[in-house]
Design a protein around this motif. Sequence first.
Motif, PDB file in Angstrom:
ATOM      1  N   ASP A  52       0.814  -1.228   0.000  1.00  0.00           N
ATOM      2  CA  ASP A  52       0.000   0.000   0.000  1.00  0.00           C
ATOM      3  C   ASP A  52       0.844   1.273   0.000  1.00  0.00           C
ATOM      4  O   ASP A  52       0.519   2.243  -0.695  1.00  0.00           O
ATOM      5  N   ASN A  53       1.987   1.255   0.733  1.00  0.00           N
ATOM      6  CA  ASN A  53       2.782   2.496   0.837  1.00  0.00           C
ATOM      7  C   ASN A  53       3.489   2.895  -0.455  1.00  0.00           C
ATOM      8  O   ASN A  53       3.998   4.013  -0.549  1.00  0.00           O
ATOM      9  N   GLU A  54       3.558   1.979  -1.450  1.00  0.00           N
ATOM     10  CA  GLU A  54       4.190   2.288  -2.740  1.00  0.00           C
ATOM     11  C   GLU A  54       3.201   2.938  -3.708  1.00  0.00           C
ATOM     12  O   GLU A  54       3.570   3.315  -4.820  1.00  0.00           O
ATOM     13  N   ARG A  55       1.930   3.006  -3.304  1.00  0.00           N
ATOM     14  CA  ARG A  55       0.857   3.461  -4.172  1.00  0.00           C
ATOM     15  C   ARG A  55       0.318   4.813  -3.728  1.00  0.00           C
ATOM     16  O   ARG A  55       0.402   5.121  -2.539  1.00  0.00           O
ATOM     17  N   PRO A  56      -0.368   5.572  -4.610  1.00  0.00           N
ATOM     18  CA  PRO A  56      -0.463   5.370  -6.052  1.00  0.00           C
ATOM     19  C   PRO A  56       0.689   6.070  -6.776  1.00  0.00           C
ATOM     20  O   PRO A  56       1.444   6.827  -6.168  1.00  0.00           O
ATOM     21  N   ALA A  57       0.784   5.815  -8.106  1.00  0.00           N
ATOM     22  CA  ALA A  57       1.728   6.571  -8.934  1.00  0.00           C
ATOM     23  C   ALA A  57       1.318   8.034  -8.896  1.00  0.00           C
ATOM     24  O   ALA A  57       0.123   8.344  -8.910  1.00  0.00           O
ATOM     25  N   HIS A  58       2.290   8.932  -8.832  1.00  0.00           N
ATOM     26  CA  HIS A  58       1.989  10.368  -8.775  1.00  0.00           C
ATOM     27  C   HIS A  58       3.183  11.147  -9.301  1.00  0.00           C
ATOM     28  O   HIS A  58       4.330  10.710  -9.159  1.00  0.00           O
ATOM     29  N   PRO A  59       2.923  12.290  -9.924  1.00  0.00           N
ATOM     30  CA  PRO A  59       4.045  13.071 -10.468  1.00  0.00           C
ATOM     31  C   PRO A  59       4.799  13.815  -9.371  1.00  0.00           C
ATOM     32  O   PRO A  59       4.200  14.265  -8.396  1.00  0.00           O
ATOM     33  N   VAL A  60       6.107  13.903  -9.545  1.00  0.00           N
ATOM     34  CA  VAL A  60       6.954  14.681  -8.634  1.00  0.00           C
ATOM     35  C   VAL A  60       7.905  15.499  -9.494  1.00  0.00           C
ATOM     36  O   VAL A  60       8.502  14.976 -10.429  1.00  0.00           O
ATOM     37  N   ASP A  61       7.985  16.784  -9.183  1.00  0.00           N
ATOM     38  CA  ASP A  61       8.853  17.682  -9.939  1.00  0.00           C
ATOM     39  C   ASP A  61      10.099  17.956  -9.108  1.00  0.00           C
ATOM     40  O   ASP A  61       9.980  18.437  -7.981  1.00  0.00           O
ATOM     41  N   LEU A  62      11.262  17.636  -9.642  1.00  0.00           N
ATOM     42  CA  LEU A  62      12.503  17.819  -8.877  1.00  0.00           C
ATOM     43  C   LEU A  62      13.446  18.758  -9.613  1.00  0.00           C
ATOM     44  O   LEU A  62      13.577  18.665 -10.836  1.00  0.00           O
ATOM     45  N   PRO A  63      14.144  19.627  -8.865  1.00  0.00           N
ATOM     46  CA  PRO A  63      15.235  20.372  -9.494  1.00  0.00           C
ATOM     47  C   PRO A  63      16.367  19.421  -9.862  1.00  0.00           C
ATOM     48  O   PRO A  63      16.449  18.308  -9.328  1.00  0.00           O
ATOM     49  N   ALA A  64      17.229  19.863 -10.779  1.00  0.00           N
ATOM     50  CA  ALA A  64      18.376  19.036 -11.168  1.00  0.00           C
ATOM     51  C   ALA A  64      19.204  18.680  -9.931  1.00  0.00           C
ATOM     52  O   ALA A  64      19.315  19.472  -9.002  1.00  0.00           O
ATOM     53  N   PHE A  65      19.723  17.474  -9.915  1.00  0.00           N
ATOM     54  CA  PHE A  65      20.612  17.068  -8.811  1.00  0.00           C
ATOM     55  C   PHE A  65      21.700  16.156  -9.364  1.00  0.00           C
ATOM     56  O   PHE A  65      21.607  15.681 -10.504  1.00  0.00           O
ATOM     57  N   VAL A  66      22.704  15.936  -8.539  1.00  0.00           N
ATOM     58  CA  VAL A  66      23.821  15.071  -8.915  1.00  0.00           C
ATOM     59  C   VAL A  66      23.840  13.914  -7.917  1.00  0.00           C
ATOM     60  O   VAL A  66      23.671  14.133  -6.709  1.00  0.00           O
ATOM     61  N   ILE A  67      24.005  12.692  -8.414  1.00  0.00           N
ATOM     62  CA  ILE A  67      23.991  11.529  -7.526  1.00  0.00           C
ATOM     63  C   ILE A  67      25.169  10.614  -7.841  1.00  0.00           C
ATOM     64  O   ILE A  67      25.609  10.524  -9.006  1.00  0.00           O
ATOM     65  N   ASP A  68      25.698   9.956  -6.812  1.00  0.00           N
ATOM     66  CA  ASP A  68      26.801   9.008  -6.997  1.00  0.00           C
ATOM     67  C   ASP A  68      26.373   7.878  -7.929  1.00  0.00           C
ATOM     68  O   ASP A  68      25.259   7.358  -7.818  1.00  0.00           O
TER      69      ASP A  68
END
Length: 447
Positions: free
Chosen positions: A198-214
Amino acid sequence: PTTLDEQAVRTRVAELLDRSRARSTALTDAVDDSDLVAQHSPLMSPLVWDLAHIGSQEELWLVRDVGGREPLRPEIDGLYDAFQHSRASRVDLPLLTPPEARSYVAEVRDKALDALDRTPLRGRRLVDNAFAFGMIVQHEQQHDETMLATHQLRVGAPVLHAAPPPPGLDPVRLGPREVLVPGGRFEQGTSVEPWALDNERPAHPVDLPAFVIDTYPVTGGEYVAFVEAGGYDDPQWWSAAGWAHRVEAGLVAPQFWERDASGTWWRRRFGVVEPVPADEPVVHVCFHEAAAYAAWAGKRLPTEAEWEKAARHDPATGRSRRYPWGDDDPTPAHANLGQRHLQPAPVGAYPAGASAHGVHQLMGDVWEWCDSGFHSYPGFEMFPYPEYSEVFFGGDYKILRGGSFGTDPSAVRATFRNWDHPVRRQIFSGFRCARDATPVESAAGGL
Ligand code: AVJ
Ligand code: FE
């Protein structure tokens, strides 16, 4: 009438139930009965509690609920209710003995398989009933990983064995240490993954600023540099809560590490003592240690949404994938999952598992701490019971993503959300770093 689809689901579920039981049996047959009833750490249940609890949940959900059968052992429900007894106190309960627990789980399994044969798995019931079986498969595998962590805490000669992981890549072939993920929307969570909780639901849009990840998790070698630089003695790298914990718990290095007189760092892994491998993701660090390392490195931990975007977002199509490499289920070439190895694999060992953004080893090896609390997604609907996730929302937890070498593929997805207290490190927890993109990096759209 039985449709082909329904029969295929039954066969698959039966296979997965078999696999999880083979794992539970191997983990509990590996030690003497005296070891099964012992308390190896106040943080963990005795192994025999986990075994009977696996049976008890299966009885509740598959035998009584889906199967509509009479309870087998209603009098023991309370003993195996995780909310009634703390892990530390379970050793003092009148638990089933190891032989009783073994015959109990076998009896429950017989009745669960009978329910699987007789229960409709079509239409709405396909979703509800098949989900109940999926939930129980995942529940057993989750407790198997917990039992694996208990094995790691147990002191004594090695009793578990597995092949070493595949080799990693040399730094040249591994490529850059970090990568830019451009700003913009992506879809977090899922509404279609059949076994998503249940905690993985529902699909939803998320807007993120650019980031850098390892591009890969922080390694043992990198972490040794932090320790040797006095990272554990300098409060500037630690949050207030982190420093208080570091002092109170006397933390000086990851759990199971020890330094010898010559300055070499050693680690104990399922009873084997060996030098800390420089190129393996560091494991058994708590959230506070991970965050302190990241600050020392001039970075921070990723948020949960950043981790998921790096793992799932396909910039070519704008879609979110089921796994970093695509929509296909994991194979041994994609990720170090399923206790095939008893340690994380060296960095670069799974080039076929890299995400569209070129990020390696997001699934498997080590659970990765994220700098996010455990909260519901917008549109969350509790299913099928509040005690799986809902009662934990907003508590003193941090999110962990991606699964470890001890996580079964049936119990993890790129949408899967794990959580634990920020001070816990007996779990197979590591991390990777992230940072905000500079304006120049954001504008360039790539590093
Ligand atoms: C999702 C791993 C935090 O082990 O405490 C097992 C899973 N829930 N039985 C845990 C779980 C109920 C849970 N985690
Ligand atoms: Fe449980």
